[in-house]
Design a protein around this motif. Structure first.
Motif, short mmCIF file in Angstrom:
data_model
loop_
_atom_site.label_atom_id
_atom_site.label_comp_id
_atom_site.label_asym_id
_atom_site.label_seq_id
_atom_site.Cartn_x
_atom_site.Cartn_y
_atom_site.Cartn_z
N SER A 162 10.48 -5.37 -9.58
CA SER A 162 11.08 -6.10 -8.47
C SER A 162 10.71 -5.50 -7.12
O SER A 162 10.39 -6.21 -6.18
CB SER A 162 12.61 -6.14 -8.63
N VAL A 163 10.78 -4.16 -7.01
CA VAL A 163 10.38 -3.50 -5.76
C VAL A 163 8.97 -3.89 -5.38
O VAL A 163 8.69 -4.32 -4.24
CB VAL A 163 10.49 -1.96 -5.90
N ASN A 164 8.06 -3.76 -6.32
CA ASN A 164 6.65 -4.05 -6.03
C ASN A 164 6.41 -5.53 -5.82
O ASN A 164 5.56 -5.91 -5.01
CB ASN A 164 5.77 -3.50 -7.16
N ASN A 165 7.15 -6.36 -6.53
CA ASN A 165 7.01 -7.80 -6.34
C ASN A 165 7.42 -8.22 -4.94
O ASN A 165 6.76 -9.05 -4.31
CB ASN A 165 7.85 -8.55 -7.37
N ILE A 166 8.50 -7.64 -4.43
CA ILE A 166 8.95 -7.96 -3.07
C ILE A 166 7.88 -7.58 -2.05
O ILE A 166 7.57 -8.34 -1.13
CB ILE A 166 10.29 -7.26 -2.76
N LEU A 167 7.31 -6.40 -2.21
CA LEU A 167 6.28 -5.95 -1.28
C LEU A 167 5.03 -6.82 -1.39
O LEU A 167 4.39 -7.17 -0.39
CB LEU A 167 5.93 -4.48 -1.54
N PHE A 168 4.70 -7.20 -2.64
CA PHE A 168 3.50 -8.00 -2.90
C PHE A 168 3.64 -9.40 -2.29
O PHE A 168 2.75 -9.87 -1.57
CB PHE A 168 3.29 -8.09 -4.42
N LYS A 169 4.75 -10.07 -2.58
CA LYS A 169 4.88 -11.46 -2.13
C LYS A 169 5.10 -11.57 -0.62
O LYS A 169 4.85 -12.62 -0.03
CB LYS A 169 6.00 -12.16 -2.89
N ASN A 170 5.55 -10.46 0.00
CA ASN A 170 5.69 -10.46 1.46
C ASN A 170 4.46 -9.91 2.17
O ASN A 170 4.50 -9.61 3.36
CB ASN A 170 6.94 -9.68 1.86
N LYS A 171 3.38 -9.74 1.38
CA LYS A 171 2.05 -9.42 1.93
C LYS A 171 2.04 -8.12 2.74
O LYS A 171 1.63 -8.07 3.89
CB LYS A 171 1.53 -10.58 2.79
N ILE A 172 2.46 -7.05 2.08
CA ILE A 172 2.43 -5.75 2.75
C ILE A 172 0.99 -5.33 3.04
O ILE A 172 0.08 -5.56 2.25
CB ILE A 172 3.14 -4.67 1.88
N ASN A 173 0.78 -4.74 4.20
CA ASN A 173 -0.52 -4.16 4.56
C ASN A 173 -0.40 -2.65 4.47
O ASN A 173 0.52 -2.06 5.04
CB ASN A 173 -0.92 -4.57 5.98
N LEU A 174 -1.35 -2.01 3.77
CA LEU A 174 -1.30 -0.56 3.57
C LEU A 174 -2.39 0.13 4.38
O LEU A 174 -3.52 -0.35 4.47
CB LEU A 174 -1.46 -0.22 2.09
N ASN A 175 -2.03 1.28 4.94
CA ASN A 175 -2.96 2.06 5.75
C ASN A 175 -3.24 3.38 5.05
O ASN A 175 -2.40 4.28 5.03
CB ASN A 175 -2.35 2.30 7.14
N PHE A 176 -4.42 3.48 4.44
CA PHE A 176 -4.81 4.70 3.74
C PHE A 176 -5.55 5.64 4.69
O PHE A 176 -6.58 5.28 5.24
CB PHE A 176 -5.72 4.36 2.55
N CYS A 196 -5.27 7.15 -4.03
CA CYS A 196 -4.33 8.15 -3.50
C CYS A 196 -4.71 8.52 -2.08
O CYS A 196 -5.72 8.07 -1.54
CB CYS A 196 -4.33 9.40 -4.38
N SER A 197 -3.90 9.38 -1.48
CA SER A 197 -4.19 9.88 -0.15
C SER A 197 -3.56 11.26 0.01
O SER A 197 -2.54 11.57 -0.61
CB SER A 197 -3.63 8.94 0.93
N ASN A 198 -4.19 12.09 0.83
CA ASN A 198 -3.64 13.40 1.14
C ASN A 198 -2.47 13.32 2.11
O ASN A 198 -1.78 14.31 2.33
CB ASN A 198 -4.73 14.31 1.73
N LEU A 199 -2.27 12.12 2.69
CA LEU A 199 -1.18 11.90 3.64
C LEU A 199 -0.34 10.72 3.16
O LEU A 199 -0.79 9.93 2.34
CB LEU A 199 -1.76 11.60 5.03
N PRO A 200 0.89 10.58 3.66
CA PRO A 200 1.67 9.40 3.29
C PRO A 200 0.91 8.11 3.60
O PRO A 200 0.26 7.99 4.63
CB PRO A 200 2.92 9.53 4.16
N ILE A 201 0.99 7.16 2.67
CA ILE A 201 0.35 5.86 2.84
C ILE A 201 1.40 4.91 3.40
O ILE A 201 2.43 4.69 2.77
CB ILE A 201 -0.18 5.34 1.48
#
Length: 259
Positions: A162-176, A196-201
């Motif tokens: 559910s957490v990931n579905n909410i983020l997915f359907k609301n079109k989250i943009n991620l900054n790596f 992954c990333s050495n810093l928070p994504i």
């Protein structure tokens, strides 16, 4: 300091005692509330100097799907009472104090990184949020997210989905920033490459039902799910194991966490 919560029942008493051992070493017992799902774990942990919330739930009779919804309802109740809080599974062992790291992240929601579940989200982003360790920071957007999580979980019966579905359907943009990949191989020999990333994504939902909701995924090298990557730099170790007390303790011993 944020309230720390965890859920437990009699099936995980020894894991709970191990988790509390590390929490005690970090002098965080006064911040912890254990959501006790049955009388036996409540009795076993009563000798510890820790707050216990009686919230009976028999997973065997009521089912695991309804439990995830129940857990999401508890998240909202904790938020209403305390504002910001951290949730940790009992098998997410705090080797170091994660609060030191978390205090510099101002996003509304802060999740550890999962592996590949749910798969459709992993295939889209190369990363998923894990419900085994996360922080909710107080904001109108955070409270709204927790409310939406309950209603979404009624459909999926799985809080992580559910957490990931909410983020997915609301079109989250991620900054790596500082991205790299880690290989994970499951017992069935299937292998995947985790982004992954050495810093928070960081990511953002610019219009989450009228709110701006900001997300951060914690660096996997510090908040680690892959067993062979747990090392001296790990802050929270959440190894992949079978879902029973004995196998979890065996894995912890192999990783030298039972010390």
């Amino acid at each position: 300091m944020s309230k720390i919560i965890t859920f437990g029942n009699s099936a995980y008493i020894e894991v709970a005692k191990l988790w509390l051992k590390y929490i005690s070493k970090l002098d965080l017992m006064k911040n912890v509330s254990i959501i006790a799902l049955d009388e036996q774990i409540k009795k076993e942990l009563s000798k510890y100097n820790v707050d216990i919330i009686d919230a009976g739930y028999d997973i065997k009779s009521k089912g695991i799907n309804d439990f995830w919804k129940f857990r999401c309802e508890i998240f909202l109740e904790i938020y209403k009472k305390y504002g910001s809080f951290i949730h940790s599974d009992l098998d997410a062992i705090w080797l170091k104090n994660p609060i030191t790291y978390l205090k510099n992240i101002e996003n509304n929601l802060i999740f550890s990184q999962g592996t590949i579940h749910p798969l459709k989200v992993f295939k889209k982003f190369g990363i998923v949020a894990c419900c085994g360790f996360f922080q909710v920071n107080e904001s109108a957007a955070s409270k709204l997210f927790l409310k939406k999580l309950i209603s979404d979980d009624e459909l999926y019966g799985d809080d992580q989905e559910s957490v990931n579905n909410i983020l997915f359907k609301n079109k989250i943009n991620l900054n790596f920033k500082n991205p790299y990949h880690e290989k994970i191989t499951f017992n069935n020999k299937e292998s995947y490459s985790l982004k992954c990333s050495n810093l928070p994504i960081c990511g953002e939902l610019k219009n989450f039902y009228g709110q701006k909701l900001s997300i951060a995924y914690l660096p996997h090298k510090f908040f680690t799910r892959v067993n062979n990557l747990i090392n001296k730099d790990t802050i929270v170790a959440h190894p992949l194991t079978a879902k029973n007390n004995e196998d979890k303790l065996k894995t912890f011993k192999e990783l030298h966490i039972l010390i």
